[in-house]
Enzyme design. Structure first.
Site, PDB file in Angstrom:
ATOM      1  N   GLN A   1       0.822  -1.204   0.000  1.00 18.77           N
ATOM      2  CA  GLN A   1       0.000   0.000   0.000  1.00 18.77           C
ATOM      3  C   GLN A   1       0.860   1.261   0.000  1.00 18.77           C
ATOM      4  O   GLN A   1       0.530   2.257  -0.661  1.00 18.77           O
ATOM      5  CB  GLN A   1      -0.904   0.006   1.235  1.00 18.77           C
ATOM      6  CG  GLN A   1      -1.966   1.082   1.228  1.00 18.77           C
ATOM      7  CD  GLN A   1      -3.065   0.807   0.207  1.00 18.77           C
ATOM      8  OE1 GLN A   1      -3.287  -0.337  -0.170  1.00 18.77           O
ATOM      9  NE2 GLN A   1      -3.739   1.848  -0.233  1.00 18.77           N
ATOM     10  N   GLU A   2       1.956   1.215   0.722  1.00 23.08           N
ATOM     11  CA  GLU A   2       2.792   2.393   0.878  1.00 23.08           C
ATOM     12  C   GLU A   2       3.699   2.651  -0.325  1.00 23.08           C
ATOM     13  O   GLU A   2       3.892   3.806  -0.716  1.00 23.08           O
ATOM     14  CB  GLU A   2       3.658   2.258   2.142  1.00 23.08           C
ATOM     15  CG  GLU A   2       2.870   2.276   3.446  1.00 23.08           C
ATOM     16  CD  GLU A   2       2.405   3.675   3.829  1.00 23.08           C
ATOM     17  OE1 GLU A   2       2.371   4.567   2.967  1.00 23.08           O
ATOM     18  OE2 GLU A   2       2.068   3.877   5.008  1.00 23.08           O
TER      19      GLU A   2
END
Length: 291
Positions: free
Chosen positions: A141-142
């Site tokens: 996600q990051e």
């Protein structure tokens, strides 16, 4: 046709997001907010003028002419400076949105691997008693598993850690580009945040609040918990109109200016989406038997 909405239902930022994702055709927003949102959603068209251009002003008390003079002087000195232009570009020009390629992070190799860094997620998951698949979901996600990623806000590496966070954990800034150190630092941070939310006994609900704290800072989660208490909701639950709901509402003055809040404004719907995306992907890894 102009459709009005009741208070608390949607913020302007959420309406802009709905335009960007084709849920609605258009909305009306302040010019500065529209320009900022354009850096998150490249497909927005924001050139339609609704009203006439207006100047921006500094507002100070009538009995504070020295303050007004100081502000005017500062602006005159800095408006053409490199640092001012850099700040302007950071907020109104540099892209803050995700990759234009819509990916989910749900690709699982034939050997059961999620990423090239699974061995590190497992190593530090075991050390800090965390599910390594959750760490992997956060990393996707990051940074989309890019160890060299640096965000517009200065977050670094696989887990997109801020320099201030690294300093708090006695980790050097340069070392954050090392996947091993980056993941280790993120796992330490996650474990520390988990300890601050020990009063939430339900493991899933606590983990979702920890994810929110990882994304936006634990202070905003404490604010949302305080608002939950004030409005008769459960400060130990994220879902079903509790803490997650008030994280979203922290973009509205009525809530972030409430005396129970200490950390002010937050683009809360982004944090709520982060929690949902990370948790959903993690559950997918679990359901597919990734070990």
């Amino acid at each position: 046709l102009i459709k009005s909405i009741k208070e608390d239902s949607l913020t302007t930022e959420e309406l802009i997001e709905k335009v960007a994702t084709s849920h609605i055709r258009y909305t009306i927003a302040d010019n500065a907010l529209a320009r900022l949102s354009k850096t998150y959603y490249k497909n927005l068209y924001i050139s339609t003028a609704i009203g006439f251009p207006q100047h921006s002003y500094w507002l100070v008390r009538k009995d504070a002419p020295q303050l007004a003079s100081a502000v005017d002087s500062w602006f005159s000195r800095h408006v053409r400076s490199r640092s001012y232009q850099a700040i302007y570009k950071r907020y109104f020009e540099r892209s803050k949105g995700p990759s234009p390629y819509l990916t989910t992070g749900r690709c699982i190799g034939k050997d059961g691997r999620i990423s090239p860094f699974d061995h590190l997620f497992k190593k530090y998951g075991e050390r800090y008693q965390l599910d390594w698949r959750l760490l992997a979901s956060i990393a996707y996600q990051e940074s989309k598993f890019d160890p060299k990623a640096v965000s517009w806000a200065g977050a670094i590496g696989l887990m997109q850690l801020m320099p201030k966070t690294a300093g708090m954990l006695d980790v050097s800034l340069n070392s954050l580009l090392d996947p091993d150190m980056n993941i280790m630092t993120a796992a330490r941070l996650f474990k520390r945040l988990d300890g601050k939310l020990r009063s939430a006994k339900n493991r899933e609900q606590r983990t979702k609040m920890v994810l929110a704290g990882f994304n936006c800072g634990i202070g905003h989660v404490f604010d949302a918990r305080a608002l939950s208490r004030k409005y008769g909701k459960n400060p130990n639950r994220w879902d079903n109109g509790n803490v997650g709901h008030f994280i979203i509402l922290k973009s509205q003055p009525k809530y972030y200016e409430d005396p129970v809040c200490k950390k002010g404004y937050l683009r809360g719907f982004e944090t709520a989406e982060f929690v949902t995306d990370v948790w959903t992907r993690y559950q997918y890894y679990v359901s597919k038997g990734v070990k």
